[in-house]
Design an enzyme around this catalytic site. Structure first.
Site, PDB file in Angstrom:
ATOM      1  N   THR A 297      -3.535  85.260  41.344  1.00  0.00           N
ATOM      2  CA  THR A 297      -2.399  84.443  41.778  1.00  0.00           C
ATOM      3  C   THR A 297      -2.469  83.103  41.255  1.00  0.00           C
ATOM      4  OG1 THR A 297      -4.231  83.784  43.524  1.00  0.00           O
ATOM      5  CG2 THR A 297      -2.434  85.186  44.187  1.00  0.00           C
TER       6      THR A 297
ATOM      7  N   ARG B 124      -7.504  83.786  29.277  1.00  0.00           N
ATOM      8  CA  ARG B 124      -6.550  82.986  29.881  1.00  0.00           C
ATOM      9  C   ARG B 124      -6.943  81.850  30.707  1.00  0.00           C
ATOM     10  NH1 ARG B 124      -5.683  88.240  33.592  1.00  0.00           N
ATOM     11  NH2 ARG B 124      -7.871  88.031  33.784  1.00  0.00           N
TER      12      ARG B 124
ATOM     13  N   THR C 213      -6.626  85.053  46.013  1.00  0.00           N
ATOM     14  CA  THR C 213      -6.750  83.892  46.610  1.00  0.00           C
ATOM     15  C   THR C 213      -5.454  82.970  46.728  1.00  0.00           C
ATOM     16  OG1 THR C 213      -8.561  83.463  45.312  1.00  0.00           O
ATOM     17  CG2 THR C 213      -7.691  81.407  46.192  1.00  0.00           C
TER      18      THR C 213
ATOM     19  N   VAL D  26     -11.712  91.307  38.741  1.00  0.00           N
ATOM     20  CA  VAL D  26     -12.216  91.315  40.305  1.00  0.00           C
ATOM     21  C   VAL D  26     -12.147  92.661  40.784  1.00  0.00           C
ATOM     22  CG1 VAL D  26     -11.490  90.712  42.607  1.00  0.00           C
ATOM     23  CG2 VAL D  26     -11.667  88.913  40.675  1.00  0.00           C
TER      24      VAL D  26
ATOM     25  N   ASP E 150      -3.255 100.351  38.397  1.00  0.00           N
ATOM     26  CA  ASP E 150      -3.034  99.162  37.608  1.00  0.00           C
ATOM     27  C   ASP E 150      -1.967  99.520  36.914  1.00  0.00           C
ATOM     28  OD1 ASP E 150      -4.658  96.426  36.754  1.00  0.00           O
ATOM     29  OD2 ASP E 150      -2.885  96.900  35.478  1.00  0.00           O
TER      30      ASP E 150
ATOM     31  N   CYS F 137      -9.593  80.423  39.042  1.00  0.00           N
ATOM     32  CA  CYS F 137      -9.762  79.888  40.475  1.00  0.00           C
ATOM     33  C   CYS F 137      -9.995  78.521  40.516  1.00  0.00           C
ATOM     34  CB  CYS F 137     -11.236  80.508  40.647  1.00  0.00           C
ATOM     35  SG  CYS F 137     -11.105  82.253  40.721  1.00  0.00           S
TER      36      CYS F 137
END
Length: 437
Positions: free
Chosen positions: A90, A336, A125, A22, A40, A265
């Site tokens: 998240t 992942r 999110t 993202v 990062d 998501c």
């Protein structure tokens, strides 16, 4: 002169905290318009970006080589920026409760390098309230600054679809929000620099947080319905895809399909919403029911493979099974949160250790996270069963002859599991025990 004008004039910089699937495309997009510091914690990832390598495959190496993003793993460089975007994952814990560790850590690190006059926008999110009730106190504590006085906050949920070359940051309407009208206007103008589709100004940060979390919850529920239909229709001896094709001729039929629901998501966000609801005294019924169905699909696929092996008189224990595809979605290297691992583990319970092939996946990541070493398509031969688990372009090109070559020639019926309905069912009749969701 406001912050927006200073960004456009090159007097101030924007920082991007978190350069994954993202964050990195966002940083690259903004770098075409203004000065960007891309941060990062992962030094290896930063080294790849600096070398012109795109480990995410989201924008490609040529774009990375040309971008003006100032990639760094040095958190102190964040002090150079006044507009900060936080785009960290998240995830959820094993018990499906929200794991806010990444966003809390990013807030802590950013707070330690936050300067007066900054605007901080979160994209991760979360459930409604996280930005103002969890992130802001951390920013204030670490910076010694006061929110609303020394710095402002906003929220603009990410809508990037990994691996999708059509629905990109530039082409998807961006929800934006701010703690006050002035901040909202600044956030909106900054994002309008790169979002060609325009922005939608939400009336509050909590509304923006809620809008994002229900988008994926809605998809999750719809896919769960399709998965439940698939289970029912299999018991009836009806092909689910044929039913959906017929029903899809009606103008208002929602065209969803059954499948494995993984990724960061759709399979995660509903738990954020139900966690907050539970904390407020309401226990979700529909959302959690959908989650249970989708979380169980890997086991369901594995069980049907075992049943089909038994139907064809192939010994289950020690059966040679190949799984084609391991990522959470097609043409994306990310493994992942993949639900293919559920099939792999469940087959292990029956004494089957599948061979896994995925030319698109991040092999090092899969080895580190799951202990699985990928094999090549050339290794797929003399199989007792084959599972086409992910609709990678490379698998879509496979001919019937190539697929037939995967199986042991002794088998009169070849057990072929086509989870995504990738193949033409009519071509795999005689000589095959073909199964799809």
């Amino acid at each position: 002169m406001g912050l927006y004008e200073k960004l456009v004039n090159g007097e101030e910089k924007l920082s991007l905290v978190g350069l994954g699937y993202v964050g990195m495309p966002i940083a690259v997009a903004f770098a075409k318009k203004i000065k960007v510091v891309g941060f990062d914690l992962n030094k290896e990832k930063i080294a790849l970006y600096q070398a012109g390598v795109d480990p995410t495959n989201e924008v490609g190496p040529e774009v990375i080589k040309k971008t003006t993003v100032d990639f760094t793993a040095d958190a102190s460089r964040l002090r150079e920026a006044r507009f900060h975007i936080v785009a960290v994952p998240t995830p959820v814990n094993e018990d499906h409760t929200p794991d806010l560790t990444p966003v809390e850590g990013a807030s802590r690190l950013l707070g330690q390098n936050l300067e007066k006059g900054s605007v901080v926008v979160f994209e991760s999110t979360v459930y409604p309230g996280v930005t103002e009730e969890i992130c802001v106190p951390i920013l204030e504590k670490e910076s010694g600054l006061k929110c609303g006085v020394d710095f402002k906050i906003g929220y603009s949920p990410e809508r990037i679809n990994p691996g999708d070359k059509v629905h990109r940051l530039e082409t998807i309407t961006k929800i934006v929000s701010g703690m006050d009208e002035e901040t909202l206007d600044t956030v909106a103008k900054v994002y309008e620099l790169v979002v060609e589709a325009g922005v939608y100004r939400a009336e509050s940060i909590k509304v923006a947080e809620a809008a994002k979390v229900i988008e994926n919850s809605q998809r999750d529920i719809n896919i769960a319905f399709m998965n439940e239909l698939s289970i029912i229709f299999h018991k009836m001896g009806i092909d689910t895809k044929a039913v959906l094709d017929a029903a899809g001729t009606k103008w208002n039929f929602l065209k969803f399909a059954p499948g494995l629901v993984g990724g960061h998501c759709i399979g995660v966000d509903p738990y954020y919403l139900t966690y907050k609801a539970d904390a407020l005294g309401y226990h979700s019924r529909i959302i959690l029911a959908g989650r249970r169905i989708n979380d169980d699909m890997g086991r369901y696929v594995a069980e049907n493979l075992v049943k089909n092996l038994i139907k064809t008189d192939i010994p289950v224990k020690g059966a040679k099974v190949a799984i084609l595809g391991f990522t959470f979605k097609e043409n994306c290297p990310d493994t992942r949160n993949t639900k293919v691992i559920d099939i792999y583990k469940e087959l292990g319970e029956y004494g089957i250790t599948p061979m896994v092939v995925d030319p698109a996946a991040d092999a090092e990541e899969a080895k580190r996270l799951y202990g699985i070493a990928f094999r090549s398509l050339e290794d797929v031969k003399e199989m007792d069963a084959v599972i086409v688990a992910v609709a990678h372009s490379e698998f879509q090109k496979l001919s019937k002859a190539e697929i037939a070559g995967f199986f042991h020639e002794k088998h009169k019926e070849k057990v072929l599991m086509d989870i995504k309905g990738l193949l033409n069912k009519d071509e795999y009749g005689e000589g095959y025990l073909y199964w799809r969701l």
